[in-house]
Motif scaffolding. Structure first.
Motif, PDB file in Angstrom:
ATOM      1  N   ALA A   1     -27.239  78.074 -15.994  1.00  0.00           N
ATOM      2  CA  ALA A   1     -28.316  78.495 -16.031  1.00  0.00           C
ATOM      3  C   ALA A   1     -28.870  77.011 -16.430  1.00  0.00           C
ATOM      4  CB  ALA A   1     -28.841  79.002 -16.682  1.00  0.00           C
ATOM      5  N   TYR A   2     -30.439  76.870 -15.699  1.00  0.00           N
ATOM      6  CA  TYR A   2     -30.782  75.090 -16.035  1.00  0.00           C
ATOM      7  C   TYR A   2     -32.530  75.797 -16.287  1.00  0.00           C
ATOM      8  CZ  TYR A   2     -32.240  70.719 -16.303  1.00  0.00           C
ATOM      9  OH  TYR A   2     -32.443  69.527 -17.042  1.00  0.00           O
ATOM     10  N   ASP A   3     -32.594  75.440 -17.455  1.00  0.00           N
ATOM     11  CA  ASP A   3     -33.536  75.305 -18.401  1.00  0.00           C
ATOM     12  C   ASP A   3     -35.246  74.086 -17.856  1.00  0.00           C
ATOM     13  OD1 ASP A   3     -36.379  76.039 -19.777  1.00  0.00           O
ATOM     14  OD2 ASP A   3     -35.521  77.421 -21.037  1.00  0.00           O
TER      15      ASP A   3
ATOM     16  N   LEU B   1     -29.398  78.259  -9.261  1.00  0.00           N
ATOM     17  CA  LEU B   1     -30.300  79.300  -8.392  1.00  0.00           C
ATOM     18  C   LEU B   1     -30.939  80.123  -9.179  1.00  0.00           C
ATOM     19  CD1 LEU B   1     -31.842  79.805  -6.482  1.00  0.00           C
ATOM     20  CD2 LEU B   1     -30.137  80.935  -5.210  1.00  0.00           C
ATOM     21  N   LEU B   2     -32.079  80.348 -10.343  1.00  0.00           N
ATOM     22  CA  LEU B   2     -32.098  81.179 -11.014  1.00  0.00           C
ATOM     23  C   LEU B   2     -32.884  82.690 -10.881  1.00  0.00           C
ATOM     24  CD1 LEU B   2     -34.367  78.588 -13.834  1.00  0.00           C
ATOM     25  CD2 LEU B   2     -32.071  78.894 -13.888  1.00  0.00           C
TER      26      LEU B   2
ATOM     27  N   ILE C   1     -33.323  83.269 -25.820  1.00  0.00           N
ATOM     28  CA  ILE C   1     -32.105  83.257 -25.100  1.00  0.00           C
ATOM     29  C   ILE C   1     -32.401  84.699 -24.015  1.00  0.00           C
ATOM     30  CG2 ILE C   1     -29.528  84.569 -26.826  1.00  0.00           C
ATOM     31  CD1 ILE C   1     -30.842  83.159 -28.994  1.00  0.00           C
ATOM     32  N   GLN C   2     -33.184  85.791 -24.278  1.00  0.00           N
ATOM     33  CA  GLN C   2     -32.954  86.389 -23.422  1.00  0.00           C
ATOM     34  C   GLN C   2     -33.143  86.074 -21.578  1.00  0.00           C
ATOM     35  OE1 GLN C   2     -31.291  89.764 -23.706  1.00  0.00           O
ATOM     36  NE2 GLN C   2     -30.921  89.087 -25.645  1.00  0.00           N
TER      37      GLN C   2
ATOM     38  N   ARG D   1     -30.867  86.377 -18.169  1.00  0.00           N
ATOM     39  CA  ARG D   1     -31.065  87.055 -16.894  1.00  0.00           C
ATOM     40  C   ARG D   1     -30.399  85.796 -16.324  1.00  0.00           C
ATOM     41  NH1 ARG D   1     -35.399  88.749 -20.759  1.00  0.00           N
ATOM     42  NH2 ARG D   1     -36.731  87.034 -19.877  1.00  0.00           N
ATOM     43  N   GLN D   2     -30.925  84.725 -16.586  1.00  0.00           N
ATOM     44  CA  GLN D   2     -31.186  82.947 -15.422  1.00  0.00           C
ATOM     45  C   GLN D   2     -29.839  82.832 -15.170  1.00  0.00           C
ATOM     46  OE1 GLN D   2     -33.648  80.768 -17.425  1.00  0.00           O
ATOM     47  NE2 GLN D   2     -35.465  81.693 -16.745  1.00  0.00           N
TER      48      GLN D   2
END
Length: 436
Positions: free
Chosen positions: A273-275, A56-57, A316-317, A321-322
């Protein structure tokens, strides 16, 4: 596949999918830790953990106190990712760069430059618009924060200028190099290349505690100035992996290339996290000394180079954050990378050219008129392994229900950064963890 409903994870679907494991007696806690040896779980690419449904970002960050320092940090990250991209596109093998060390070296070179040479360096280093006079102090402040925790992280690095014998370096520039960038200067007789190479290689050994050796081959006898950088990272995770839980497992280098590697194990709460745009998961592994490593694992059907091409300082930032905390079992290969690069041609692809040409102006160094840079050498080493001392919670946490497992068993990227400032320290690519 795990699915997300709106902005919330379907927890039931997650547990059904990821905990599809037998519940017989042989899967009790004592054997669960070693179940891979028993053949109970295998992780070929097609069965690798899907990270989409784990996440959950959310936004979570703290603003650095000094906007100027924050700006330099972001610009250094932009340059570091651009440099990494220029290097990684030239090889299909493992890659490792200590981008922070290289930033220090090139900022020190900027301090020696004037006129169009300085302007081009500012542009190539993504520093256009910043006052060159303030950069050394800003970098010194940034570096102090990194070095404060480096003893625990075990980062050893060095920057040095090696002018040809007879070229004078002014006391003011020597002071700048030493106090702001932790660098040194030593004149060498390049007319005898083996002796010059020996002197540079001895320096690299000294600044890295003998961990970086054979930094340079025999240099060109016509060399005027060499810029050398060396770095060694002995990564200490906190909490640590436990050696007693490490076991050999398959790593899928390619579709038809599989190697057996020592796979470390830990069960704990991790940030993940997941992109979705890149189809890549991002796992944060905290390190001792105030640093952290991001492990970027593309989905099994995604080529790692397509992810690499999109990595920027801003990306990267965004990943940081996510990050969202979740219970997870992690398997990560133990690896040791040692990479050496001659960066003149690479830097020229980033539009840093004039400093290598006859019309270079690096007169702030105080040397003879017409002095130019001949080559930039960089060698870095990173060791990722279990800690010998596991008193700080090493091993596995015990949960009431079996958490999902993430096995990093195919090519991945890793990014090392300092958590307080989010300064980019190093980047690498592991194609084959059984090879340096």
């Amino acid at each position: 596949m795990l699915r997300a409903v709106g902005s919330e994870l379907d927890v039931d679907a997650q547990l059904v999918k990821l905990q599809n494991r037998k519940t017989s007696q042989k899967y009790q806690k004592t054997k669960r830790i070693n179940r891979t040896k028993e053949g109970a779980v295998t992780m070929p690419p097609c069965a690798a953990l899907s990270l989409v449904g784990l996440l959950l970002l959310t936004l979570a960050s703290s603003e650095p106190a000094d906007p100027s320092l924050d700006d330099l940090t972001n610009r250094n990250a932009d340059f570091g990712t651009r440099l990494y991209g220029a290097v990684s596109r030239r090889t299909d093998d493992n890659v490792f760069l200590s981008t922070f060390t290289l930033s220090a070296a090139l900022l020190a070179l900027l301090g020696a430059a004037n006129g169009p040479t300085r302007d081009q360096l500012l542009q190539g280093l993504t520093l256009t618009g910043l006052d060159p006079q303030t950069l050394p102090d800003l970098f010194q402040t940034l570096s102090a924060g990194v070095q404060q925790g480096s003893a625990a992280m075990t980062l050893k690095q060095g920057v040095a200028m090696f002018p040809a014998q007879g070229i004078q370096v002014s006391p003011s520039y020597l002071d700048l190099l030493q106090t702001k960038f932790g660098g040194s200067v030593k004149s060498l007789a390049y007319a005898t290349p083996p002796e010059a190479a020996d002197a540079i290689n001895v320096w690299a050994q000294e600044v890295t505690g003998d961990e970086v050796q054979d930094l340079v081959p025999d240099p060109d006898p016509q060399t005027q100035l060499l810029l050398a950088t060396a770095a060694a990272y002995n990564v200490r995770f906190s909490p640590s992996f436990n050696k007693s839980l490490t076991q050999d497992e398959r790593f899928y280098v390619g579709k038809y290339h599989v190697v057996m590697v020592p796979m470390m194990f830990r069960s704990d709460k991790y940030f993940l996290a997941y992109d979705r745009s890149l189809k890549a998961g991002v796992l944060k592994l905290p390190m001792a000394g105030g640093a952290a490593m991001l492990v970027v694992l593309p989905d099994e059907d995604v080529d790692i180079t397509t992810v690499e091409e999109e990595v920027t300082g801003e990306k990267i930032q965004a990943w940081i954050r996510q990050l969202k905390k979740t219970k997870l079992e992690v398997q990560l290969p133990r690896f040791l990378l040692e990479q050496s690069y001659s960066l003149r041609d690479v830097l020229q692809t980033l539009d840093i050219t004039q400093v290598f040409q006859d019309d270079a102006d690096i007169s702030n160094m105080g040397g003879a008129e017409g002095l130019k840079l001949t080559q930039v050498y960089h060698k870095s080493r990173v060791s990722v392994a279990e800690n010998d001392d596991i008193t700080a919670g090493g091993g596995a946490s015990v949960f009431s229900s079996l958490p999902p497992r993430l096995t990093v068993n195919r090519p991945f990227l890793f990014i090392v950064y300092e958590t307080a400032s989010r300064a980019l320290l190093a980047m690498g690519r592991v194609i084959d963890p059984s090879s340096k």
